[in-house]
Design a protein around this motif. Structure first.
Motif, PDB file in Angstrom:
ATOM      1  N   SER A 338      -0.701 -24.786   6.941  1.00  0.00           N
ATOM      2  CA  SER A 338       0.669 -25.105   6.510  1.00  0.00           C
ATOM      3  C   SER A 338       1.631 -25.198   7.689  1.00  0.00           C
ATOM      4  CB  SER A 338       1.163 -24.034   5.522  1.00  0.00           C
ATOM      5  OG  SER A 338       1.285 -22.780   6.174  1.00  0.00           O
ATOM      6  N   GLN A 339       1.170 -24.872   8.905  1.00  0.00           N
ATOM      7  CA  GLN A 339       2.042 -24.894  10.078  1.00  0.00           C
ATOM      8  C   GLN A 339       1.378 -25.650  11.222  1.00  0.00           C
ATOM      9  OE1 GLN A 339       2.606 -20.549  10.410  1.00  0.00           O
ATOM     10  NE2 GLN A 339       4.764 -20.892   9.956  1.00  0.00           N
ATOM     11  N   MET A 340       1.044 -26.893  10.946  1.00  0.00           N
ATOM     12  CA  MET A 340       0.357 -27.707  11.942  1.00  0.00           C
ATOM     13  C   MET A 340       1.235 -28.774  12.576  1.00  0.00           C
ATOM     14  SD  MET A 340      -3.511 -28.279  10.492  1.00  0.00           S
ATOM     15  CE  MET A 340      -3.824 -29.485  11.773  1.00  0.00           C
ATOM     16  N   GLU A 341       2.492 -28.824  12.203  1.00  0.00           N
ATOM     17  CA  GLU A 341       3.377 -29.804  12.813  1.00  0.00           C
ATOM     18  C   GLU A 341       3.582 -29.470  14.290  1.00  0.00           C
ATOM     19  OE1 GLU A 341       4.435 -32.617  11.477  1.00  0.00           O
ATOM     20  OE2 GLU A 341       3.264 -32.052   9.697  1.00  0.00           O
ATOM     21  N   LEU A 342       3.796 -30.502  15.097  1.00  0.00           N
ATOM     22  CA  LEU A 342       3.936 -30.305  16.536  1.00  0.00           C
ATOM     23  C   LEU A 342       5.050 -29.316  16.854  1.00  0.00           C
ATOM     24  CD1 LEU A 342       2.772 -31.423  19.243  1.00  0.00           C
ATOM     25  CD2 LEU A 342       4.721 -32.986  19.273  1.00  0.00           C
ATOM     26  N   GLN A 343       6.187 -29.444  16.161  1.00  0.00           N
ATOM     27  CA  GLN A 343       7.315 -28.551  16.419  1.00  0.00           C
ATOM     28  C   GLN A 343       6.953 -27.096  16.114  1.00  0.00           C
ATOM     29  OE1 GLN A 343       7.316 -31.287  14.581  1.00  0.00           O
ATOM     30  NE2 GLN A 343       9.161 -32.543  14.941  1.00  0.00           N
ATOM     31  N   ASP A 344       6.191 -26.889  15.036  1.00  0.00           N
ATOM     32  CA  ASP A 344       5.779 -25.532  14.667  1.00  0.00           C
ATOM     33  C   ASP A 344       4.892 -24.923  15.742  1.00  0.00           C
ATOM     34  OD1 ASP A 344       7.101 -25.693  12.213  1.00  0.00           O
ATOM     35  OD2 ASP A 344       5.346 -26.555  11.216  1.00  0.00           O
ATOM     36  N   LEU A 345       3.951 -25.696  16.242  1.00  0.00           N
ATOM     37  CA  LEU A 345       3.012 -25.179  17.228  1.00  0.00           C
ATOM     38  C   LEU A 345       3.708 -24.867  18.545  1.00  0.00           C
ATOM     39  CD1 LEU A 345      -0.077 -27.483  16.536  1.00  0.00           C
ATOM     40  CD2 LEU A 345       0.445 -25.239  15.582  1.00  0.00           C
ATOM     41  N   VAL A 346       4.620 -25.750  18.971  1.00  0.00           N
ATOM     42  CA  VAL A 346       5.371 -25.491  20.200  1.00  0.00           C
ATOM     43  C   VAL A 346       6.205 -24.225  20.051  1.00  0.00           C
ATOM     44  CG1 VAL A 346       7.290 -26.308  21.623  1.00  0.00           C
ATOM     45  CG2 VAL A 346       5.420 -27.858  21.042  1.00  0.00           C
ATOM     46  N   ALA A 347       6.839 -24.065  18.902  1.00  0.00           N
ATOM     47  CA  ALA A 347       7.668 -22.882  18.662  1.00  0.00           C
ATOM     48  C   ALA A 347       6.836 -21.608  18.722  1.00  0.00           C
ATOM     49  CB  ALA A 347       8.378 -22.997  17.315  1.00  0.00           C
ATOM     50  N   GLN A 348       5.638 -21.666  18.179  1.00  0.00           N
ATOM     51  CA  GLN A 348       4.775 -20.492  18.202  1.00  0.00           C
ATOM     52  C   GLN A 348       4.265 -20.192  19.613  1.00  0.00           C
ATOM     53  OE1 GLN A 348       1.980 -20.103  14.723  1.00  0.00           O
ATOM     54  NE2 GLN A 348       2.821 -22.099  14.205  1.00  0.00           N
ATOM     55  N   LEU A 349       3.956 -21.238  20.371  1.00  0.00           N
ATOM     56  CA  LEU A 349       3.543 -21.032  21.766  1.00  0.00           C
ATOM     57  C   LEU A 349       4.674 -20.410  22.576  1.00  0.00           C
ATOM     58  CD1 LEU A 349       1.618 -24.375  22.423  1.00  0.00           C
ATOM     59  CD2 LEU A 349       0.604 -22.089  22.404  1.00  0.00           C
ATOM     60  N   ARG A 350       5.890 -20.903  22.374  1.00  0.00           N
ATOM     61  CA  ARG A 350       7.044 -20.360  23.102  1.00  0.00           C
ATOM     62  C   ARG A 350       7.264 -18.887  22.729  1.00  0.00           C
ATOM     63  NH1 ARG A 350      11.839 -22.489  25.240  1.00  0.00           N
ATOM     64  NH2 ARG A 350      10.459 -24.171  25.967  1.00  0.00           N
ATOM     65  N   LYS A 351       7.185 -18.589  21.444  1.00  0.00           N
ATOM     66  CA  LYS A 351       7.381 -17.218  20.984  1.00  0.00           C
ATOM     67  C   LYS A 351       6.318 -16.288  21.569  1.00  0.00           C
ATOM     68  CE  LYS A 351       7.583 -14.327  16.830  1.00  0.00           C
ATOM     69  NZ  LYS A 351       7.448 -14.301  15.345  1.00  0.00           N
ATOM     70  N   GLY A 352       5.054 -16.742  21.565  1.00  0.00           N
ATOM     71  CA  GLY A 352       3.972 -15.927  22.108  1.00  0.00           C
ATOM     72  C   GLY A 352       4.154 -15.669  23.589  1.00  0.00           C
ATOM     73  N   ASN A 353       4.623 -16.685  24.319  1.00  0.00           N
ATOM     74  CA  ASN A 353       4.834 -16.552  25.752  1.00  0.00           C
ATOM     75  C   ASN A 353       5.981 -15.582  26.060  1.00  0.00           C
ATOM     76  OD1 ASN A 353       4.449 -17.053  28.479  1.00  0.00           O
ATOM     77  ND2 ASN A 353       5.638 -18.929  28.490  1.00  0.00           N
ATOM     78  N   ILE A 354       7.051 -15.675  25.292  1.00  0.00           N
ATOM     79  CA  ILE A 354       8.197 -14.778  25.497  1.00  0.00           C
ATOM     80  C   ILE A 354       7.809 -13.331  25.202  1.00  0.00           C
ATOM     81  CG2 ILE A 354      10.464 -14.134  24.594  1.00  0.00           C
ATOM     82  CD1 ILE A 354      11.035 -17.118  24.207  1.00  0.00           C
ATOM     83  N   GLU A 355       7.098 -13.127  24.108  1.00  0.00           N
ATOM     84  CA  GLU A 355       6.681 -11.768  23.744  1.00  0.00           C
ATOM     85  C   GLU A 355       5.733 -11.196  24.792  1.00  0.00           C
ATOM     86  OE1 GLU A 355       5.068 -12.113  19.838  1.00  0.00           O
ATOM     87  OE2 GLU A 355       7.038 -12.103  18.850  1.00  0.00           O
ATOM     88  N   PHE A 356       4.877 -12.049  25.334  1.00  0.00           N
ATOM     89  CA  PHE A 356       3.978 -11.599  26.400  1.00  0.00           C
ATOM     90  C   PHE A 356       4.784 -11.113  27.602  1.00  0.00           C
ATOM     91  CE2 PHE A 356       1.861 -12.525  30.410  1.00  0.00           C
ATOM     92  CZ  PHE A 356       0.666 -11.838  30.260  1.00  0.00           C
ATOM     93  N   GLY A 357       5.781 -11.895  28.008  1.00  0.00           N
ATOM     94  CA  GLY A 357       6.604 -11.520  29.149  1.00  0.00           C
ATOM     95  C   GLY A 357       7.360 -10.226  28.928  1.00  0.00           C
ATOM     96  N   GLU A 358       7.800 -10.012  27.684  1.00  0.00           N
ATOM     97  CA  GLU A 358       8.549  -8.793  27.371  1.00  0.00           C
ATOM     98  C   GLU A 358       7.667  -7.551  27.362  1.00  0.00           C
ATOM     99  OE1 GLU A 358      11.963 -10.861  24.504  1.00  0.00           O
ATOM    100  OE2 GLU A 358      10.208  -9.854  23.609  1.00  0.00           O
ATOM    101  N   ASN A 359       6.374  -7.743  27.096  1.00  0.00           N
ATOM    102  CA  ASN A 359       5.473  -6.603  26.917  1.00  0.00           C
ATOM    103  C   ASN A 359       4.494  -6.384  28.060  1.00  0.00           C
ATOM    104  OD1 ASN A 359       6.534  -6.044  24.321  1.00  0.00           O
ATOM    105  ND2 ASN A 359       5.240  -7.635  23.425  1.00  0.00           N
ATOM    106  N   ILE A 360       4.470  -7.291  29.064  1.00  0.00           N
ATOM    107  CA  ILE A 360       3.438  -7.219  30.088  1.00  0.00           C
ATOM    108  C   ILE A 360       3.482  -5.910  30.866  1.00  0.00           C
ATOM    109  CG2 ILE A 360       4.899  -8.510  31.693  1.00  0.00           C
ATOM    110  CD1 ILE A 360       1.029  -8.435  31.576  1.00  0.00           C
TER     111      ILE A 360
END
Length: 476
Positions: A338-360
């Motif tokens: 249900s979340q395969m649109e390009l915008q959805d995937l980019v948003a999830q990649l950005r969120k994952g990257n930000i959370e990684f930086g906050e928790n590293i």
């Protein structure tokens, strides 16, 4: 060009030792925790140079030119090993590299020279990805003085093959043990080697990662989990695609959403590849977005992508910019049908990257990293076997490694100008995407491995082909 069209002749091999004796206090190097967990494989890169207009070639025979070039590369490689001294040693345990006496045969880098019986322009007309592996020495038969095991812990940590094409073309193939190498490390090594070759200022390097991230004796037998799930009895194939700068800009515009106003080049390209790979994997599935129970999340097909991250610029302390080794971690992003649109995937990649930086920084405290890896392994084993009633996979795992923004073309000038092409040869693992800058810096080259069945569908996807070119000619 295939191997049937191209003959490779090995014309010599030698062990290159450091130009200066290794100090006694450098005879043993402890691996960091990240090095310890790295797989016993190689990080590989091939640099191609078109030097047929070089003054040396105009005034000498091919053989003499080869000798001059070979002498220059060997001398500068030897001097480089004085700075990158651990790559002259051998891994003798799970936590250390040992460098014996300078006269010992098992100290140094393995250096091979080959002659390619075709021109570089012919080879690059439509590069055969499978042929590239023959430009690395580890895939070549060695004479009996150099019979090495395929186990990367018992063979030289650095192997180089210099391949001479007809009429002056040249390829330098580098294989560096993953136990002490990531993309940043091999890039730094190239910059040091090239700087020494042309007499430029030498970049700083440091091998003190173990002092920040010490190895663990109690996990000496630990083998890191594979990040890729291979389908049963499915042949894995690799393909090369190139996204030019104009197409990437259009893709970034398409990927804009309220949460990500300006997608990065890597985010946009990764999201597109991931989306189209998922579409190919689920193409023949009986489950569709319009099925009657599509609202039941337990029955939706899901996908995870693992993105590798260079942590050197992500941790607050210590300063790691010049620290060599495996300073790489990963973040995972999950999506479903249900979340395969390009915008959805980019948003999830950005969120994952930000959370990684906050928790590293918290992740690197104590044994939290080991706990996370162990948890990831258990989750992977649990999810990788998930299938629906028709036997279709309910969970697809992918992995992405980006070599972008390392400036490889700018740092790899050995006196013959910038390389005309650089390839990292990708991975043999299934569901793997490897990204690298094109020579101009605005495009991205992708090496993608999928199962044969899924690749057949993937490479016909009109959405993907609207942005990517399939294995185009490398321009001289």
């Amino acid at each position: 060009m295939t191997m049937r069209d191209m003959k490779i002749e090995i014309i010599g091999s030698v062990t290159i030792k450091p130009s200066s004796p290794i100090p006694h206090n450098h005879k043993t190097l402890k691996l960091s925790l990240f090095d310890q967990l790295a797989p016993p494989s190689y990080v590989r890169l091939i640099l191609f140079y078109s030097i047929n207009n070089n003054d040396v070639i105009k005034t000498t025979t091919d053989q003499h030119h080869h000798q001059i070039t070979s002498q220059k590369l060997k001398k500068s490689l030897s001097e480089s090993l004085t700075l990158f001294y651990p790559f002259s040693g051998r891994i003798k345990s799970s936590i250390s590299i040992e460098l014996g006496d300078d006269h010992e045969d098992d100290i140094g880098a393995y250096y091979t020279e080959a002659r390619i019986h075709c021109t570089l322009s012919s080879f690059l007309e439509q590069p055969d990805i499978e042929v590239l592996k023959h430009l690395h020495p580890i895939d070549q038969p060695h004479d009996h003085d150099h019979q090495f095991s395929k186990d990367a812990t018992s063979i030289p940590l650095l192997q180089v093959q210099v391949s001479f094409f007809e009429r002056g073309g040249l390829a330098i193939g580098l294989s560096m043990s993953h136990k002490l190498t990531d993309a940043a490390t091999i890039s730094k090594f190239i910059s040091v080697w090239a700087a020494i070759a042309v007499g430029y200022e030498i970049p700083l390097v440091d091998f003190g990662a173990a002092s920040y991230f010490p190895p663990r004796e109690h996990i000496s037998a630990f083998q890191p989990p594979s990040m890729i799930v291979k389908g049963p009895n499915k042949c894995v194939v690799k393909r090369r695609y190139v996204f030019d700068g104009t197409k990437i800009e259009a893709l970034r515009e398409k990927a804009i959403s309220q949460s990500v106003q300006r997608p990065s080049r890597v985010e946009a390209v990764t999201a597109l590849i991931w989306r189209c790979a998922m579409a190919a994997a689920w193409k023949k599935s009986t489950t569709s977005l319009n099925q009657k129970d599509a609202g039941d999340s337990s029955k939706k097909k899901k996908s995870i992508i693992i993105h590798l991250v260079n942590i050197r610029k992500r941790v607050k302390t210590p300063f790691l910019e010049n620290t060599m080794g495996n300073l790489v971690q990963q973040f995972a992003v999950m999506t479903d049908e249900s979340q395969m649109e390009l915008q959805d995937l980019v948003a999830q990649l950005r969120k994952g990257n930000i959370e990684f930086g906050e928790n590293i920084d918290k992740l690197l405290e104590g044994d939290r990293l080991l706990e996370m890896i162990d948890q990831y392994r258990k989750e992977k084993e649990k999810k990788s076997g998930t299938r629906d009633v028709d036997g279709e996979e309910m969970m697809k795992l992918y992995s992405c490694s980006s070599w972008c923004r390392f400036g490889l073309y700018d740092i790899a000038d050995f006196g013959w100008e910038k390389p005309i092409w650089i390839s990292n040869t990708g991975s043999t693992k299934n569901n793997f995407f490897s990204l690298m800058d094109t020579k101009g810096g605005d495009g991205i080259e992708a090496l993608i491995t999928l199962s044969e069945e899924e690749m057949e569908l993937f490479e016909k996807d009109p959405e993907f082909l609207a942005f990517a070119s399939s294995n185009p000619r490398v321009l001289l």
